[in-house]
Design a protein around this motif. Structure first.
Motif, PDB file in Angstrom:
ATOM      1  N   HIS A  45      -9.139  36.524 -11.122  1.00  0.00           N
ATOM      2  CA  HIS A  45      -9.936  35.827 -10.108  1.00  0.00           C
ATOM      3  C   HIS A  45     -10.606  36.800  -9.134  1.00  0.00           C
ATOM      4  O   HIS A  45     -11.706  36.559  -8.667  1.00  0.00           O
ATOM      5  N   PHE A  46      -9.978  37.931  -8.838  1.00  0.00           N
ATOM      6  CA  PHE A  46     -10.552  38.884  -7.882  1.00  0.00           C
ATOM      7  C   PHE A  46     -11.699  39.702  -8.477  1.00  0.00           C
ATOM      8  O   PHE A  46     -12.324  40.487  -7.772  1.00  0.00           O
ATOM      9  N   TYR A  50     -18.294  36.057  -4.166  1.00  0.00           N
ATOM     10  CA  TYR A  50     -19.071  34.987  -3.541  1.00  0.00           C
ATOM     11  C   TYR A  50     -20.455  35.544  -3.197  1.00  0.00           C
ATOM     12  O   TYR A  50     -20.696  36.016  -2.098  1.00  0.00           O
ATOM     13  N   SER A 113     -17.576  39.384  -0.440  1.00  0.00           N
ATOM     14  CA  SER A 113     -16.128  39.275  -0.605  1.00  0.00           C
ATOM     15  C   SER A 113     -15.806  38.700  -1.978  1.00  0.00           C
ATOM     16  O   SER A 113     -16.586  37.963  -2.557  1.00  0.00           O
ATOM     17  N   HIS A 114     -14.659  39.079  -2.491  1.00  0.00           N
ATOM     18  CA  HIS A 114     -14.250  38.584  -3.803  1.00  0.00           C
ATOM     19  C   HIS A 114     -13.350  37.373  -3.643  1.00  0.00           C
ATOM     20  O   HIS A 114     -12.845  37.085  -2.565  1.00  0.00           O
ATOM     21  N   ARG A 115     -13.168  36.678  -4.721  1.00  0.00           N
ATOM     22  CA  ARG A 115     -12.343  35.482  -4.732  1.00  0.00           C
ATOM     23  C   ARG A 115     -10.895  35.876  -4.446  1.00  0.00           C
ATOM     24  O   ARG A 115     -10.358  36.796  -5.052  1.00  0.00           O
ATOM     25  N   ILE A 116     -10.266  35.169  -3.524  1.00  0.00           N
ATOM     26  CA  ILE A 116      -8.902  35.491  -3.105  1.00  0.00           C
ATOM     27  C   ILE A 116      -7.868  34.856  -4.025  1.00  0.00           C
ATOM     28  O   ILE A 116      -6.830  35.430  -4.304  1.00  0.00           O
ATOM     29  N   SER A 117      -8.173  33.644  -4.504  1.00  0.00           N
ATOM     30  CA  SER A 117      -7.230  32.947  -5.384  1.00  0.00           C
ATOM     31  C   SER A 117      -8.018  32.256  -6.498  1.00  0.00           C
ATOM     32  O   SER A 117      -9.220  32.047  -6.371  1.00  0.00           O
ATOM     33  N   GLN A 152      -6.240  24.803  -4.436  1.00  0.00           N
ATOM     34  CA  GLN A 152      -5.509  24.808  -3.171  1.00  0.00           C
ATOM     35  C   GLN A 152      -6.063  23.697  -2.297  1.00  0.00           C
ATOM     36  O   GLN A 152      -7.262  23.519  -2.209  1.00  0.00           O
TER      37      GLN A 152
END
Length: 155
Positions: A45-46, A50, A113-117, A152
């Motif tokens: 995922h990371f 975005y 920023s990259h995807r956190i989850s 989430q």
């Protein structure tokens, strides 16, 4: 396309494998395609970002607007802020310049920023899959489906 040949080899590898229960089975089938001469990178995922949309709607409007259905060739050049496009297959025809980015993007685009989850998979679909596969899925292969992330909640 050249990718079609590889996709065909992956399909053949999946047929030889006979049963694909989880993602690891799919990964092994892809690795075996093309006689094992495949560099496989399992993305997490990371690895996804975005990216903001820098398309200028004003620049896209007008009589010379190009539509995706009309394009037959697109060329991107490193360091250029526009695309080169063709709407016919004539080798001698010139490229049309497609300028579609906002002015603020011309200053440079920073890495977002990259995807956190992980995005997740809806819980009801996950449970439906587990229920449907419960009779045919061996117990040692259920872990992938049980650990499949769910979205989430945004409280």
């Amino acid at each position: 396309m050249s990718a079609d040949s590889f996709h065909h080899q992956v399909e053949q590898s999946l047929k030889v494998q006979r049963k694909t229960y989880d993602f690891e089975d799919f990964v092994s089938a892809v690795k075996k395609a093309k006689s094992g001469n495949v560099e496989l990178i399992k993305m997490q995922h990371f690895d996804f970002f975005y990216w903001p949309n820098y398309v200028s709607q004003q620049k896209l409007k007008g009589p010379s607007r190009l539509y995706l259905s009309e394009l037959v060739q697109v060329k991107a050049e490193r360091g250029s802020s526009y695309l080169l496009c063709k709407t016919n297959y004539d080798v001698m025809s010139p490229y049309q310049q497609l300028d579609f980015l906002q002015k603020k993007s011309m200053k440079g685009i920073k890495l977002p920023s990259h995807r956190i989850s992980p995005c997740g998979f809806p819980e009801h679909k996950k449970l439906n899959i587990l229920q449907s596969l419960s009779q045919i899925l061996p117990d040692n292969r259920k872990q992938f489906w049980i650990e499949l992330p769910t979205p989430q909640s945004k409280d």
